[in-house]
Structures are given as structure tokens and as C-alpha cells.
Scaffold this active site. Sequence first.
Site, PDB file in Angstrom:
ATOM      1  CB  VAL A  56      62.494  36.381 -65.548  1.00  0.00           C
ATOM      2  CG1 VAL A  56      61.288  36.753 -64.434  1.00  0.00           C
ATOM      3  CG2 VAL A  56      63.637  35.581 -64.931  1.00  0.00           C
ATOM      4  CG  ASP A  57      55.860  35.271 -67.939  1.00  0.00           C
ATOM      5  OD1 ASP A  57      55.807  35.888 -68.698  1.00  0.00           O
ATOM      6  OD2 ASP A  57      54.959  34.516 -67.462  1.00  0.00           O
ATOM      7  CB  THR A  58      59.654  40.215 -67.358  1.00  0.00           C
ATOM      8  OG1 THR A  58      60.778  40.191 -68.583  1.00  0.00           O
ATOM      9  CG2 THR A  58      60.213  39.785 -66.202  1.00  0.00           C
ATOM     10  CG  ASN A 117      65.794  45.423 -62.959  1.00  0.00           C
ATOM     11  OD1 ASN A 117      65.966  44.267 -63.306  1.00  0.00           O
ATOM     12  ND2 ASN A 117      64.962  46.158 -63.540  1.00  0.00           N
ATOM     13  CE1 TYR A 145      69.797  41.270 -72.159  1.00  0.00           C
ATOM     14  CE2 TYR A 145      70.960  38.973 -72.032  1.00  0.00           C
ATOM     15  CZ  TYR A 145      69.940  39.881 -71.496  1.00  0.00           C
ATOM     16  OH  TYR A 145      69.142  39.468 -70.443  1.00  0.00           O
TER      17      TYR A 145
END
Length: 272
Positions: free
Chosen positions: A202-204, A104, A169
Site C-alpha cells: 500500500v502506498d503509505t 492498525n 514482521y
Amino acid sequence: MMDRPLEGKTAFITGAARGQGRAYAVRLAADGANIIAVDLCGQIASVPYPLGTAADLAETVKLVEEAGARIVTRQGDVRDRASLSAAVQAGVDEFGRLDIVVANAGIAPMQSADAWHDVIDVNLTGVYHTIEIAKPTMIEQGSGGAIVLISSAAGLAGIGSSDAGSIGYTAAKHGLVGLMRLYANLLAPHNIRVNSVHPSGVDTPMINNEFTRQWLTEMTARGEAHGAGNALPVQIMQADDIADAVAWLVSDQARYITGVTLPVDAGCVNRR
């Protein structure tokens, strides 16, 4: 009695101090797995937003233990095989086995002009190191296993901007698909399954920070946000949404699924 489909198994998770990595650790722990958690807990010069800290990793420990599992943590850099190897060995010494890998760890220094090498080193080479270090133990055990590579919607579509970090990326996340497909074939004789998961936003802390928000605004202003957004009426997902998919992929319910790119993206890729 609560179903714990991963009881007795051990999962190795990189980038586990916060965000998606923490969500995977807590979810797999709730399903019965013991956890080996690694995070850099430091900063990379080209990354403009704060990365995870030792305090964040300590919070992951607390949450995993509250979920009823044991956990071994190490500060380690996926770019450095020695630190990863030491982490895996510490976990195997403690738990006696290794069954699951969730690769990850990643960075998103989208606007950084000098970010190409860092993002390739962390997001692609770091995943290669993670698999290479974990696979000997998994093969030697002879009981199979599951490896999940956390890619992105940007690993399946040409999403991004003309900024060097963004190009790196997208290239790295596409590269994970190649790694996944080859390792799925290489490890299949050992009953080790390899798949990739492809979230959209994603809310990170990697996304929800002032630098990434500014990049998204500027990308849109330059007209580079082609087809951006999800098909379903949701702007951003939660880390737990992705963890649900990962938990299923590593479980016996998905025992014949390997070599698959699984979008968990609210239809983002399908719009392109």
C-alpha cells in the site's frame, strides 16, 4: 441525503496519524462515525524511516472534521496499556460509547538487525493491548460491535527476507490471525465480530520510503522475493482501497461475518 451507515457510532483507531490509519479514520467519519484516534507521534530506535508526527495527527483531525465527524486524539503507545486506556476513556467520555476498533498501528523495520522485539511488541502485543482495553466497554454496552485487525499479505504467506525485522514482521502478522480467530470466538456471545484484513503493498510512508525500497531491492537481488507481486496488474494499492474494505466489514452489511481473514491484495496471496 448521503448514506451514513455508521451514524451515531464511535470508532477507535490506532496508528491514525497518517497512511492507512488516517484513511480508516476519514472513511469511517464519512460514514458517520465519531473517531478516537491514537498515534505514537514519535520515533522507535530500530525503525529506519520517519514515523508519524503530531502535525500528521493534526492533519487527520482536520480531514475527519471536514468529513462531518467529531474526533478525540491522543498521543499514545500501543505497547503501553495505560496510554491506550486513557485514550479510549477520553473518547468514551466525549462520545458516550465505543462500537468499532481498527487495530492498525504497526512498524516495518525490515532490515534492522535489532528489530525483532520492537516489531513483535508493536505489531502483535500492541494489537492484543488494543483489544483488551476496548472490549470491556463494548461488552458492557451490550449492543455488539466490530473489531478489525490490520494484518498483511505477509500474515497469510511466507513473504519476507532473512533480515531479523522482516522475520519479526511476518511472524507478528501471522500472529494476528491467531488473535483474531480466538477473539472471534470469545466475543461472539456478545455479538462483537472480529476479522482481519490482509493488504499487499500500500502506498503509505511505511512502504514508500528509501529504506524500505532499498530492502525490497536487496531482497530481490538475494533471490528472496519468491513469487513477489500481485496477480492483478497493479503494483501498489492506495490506502483508500483498504479503507473501503474495512468500512464494509464494520458495517451492518457484514453483520454475520466474523473470524475471517480478508485479503485485499490484488491477488498477491493467491499467487503463492
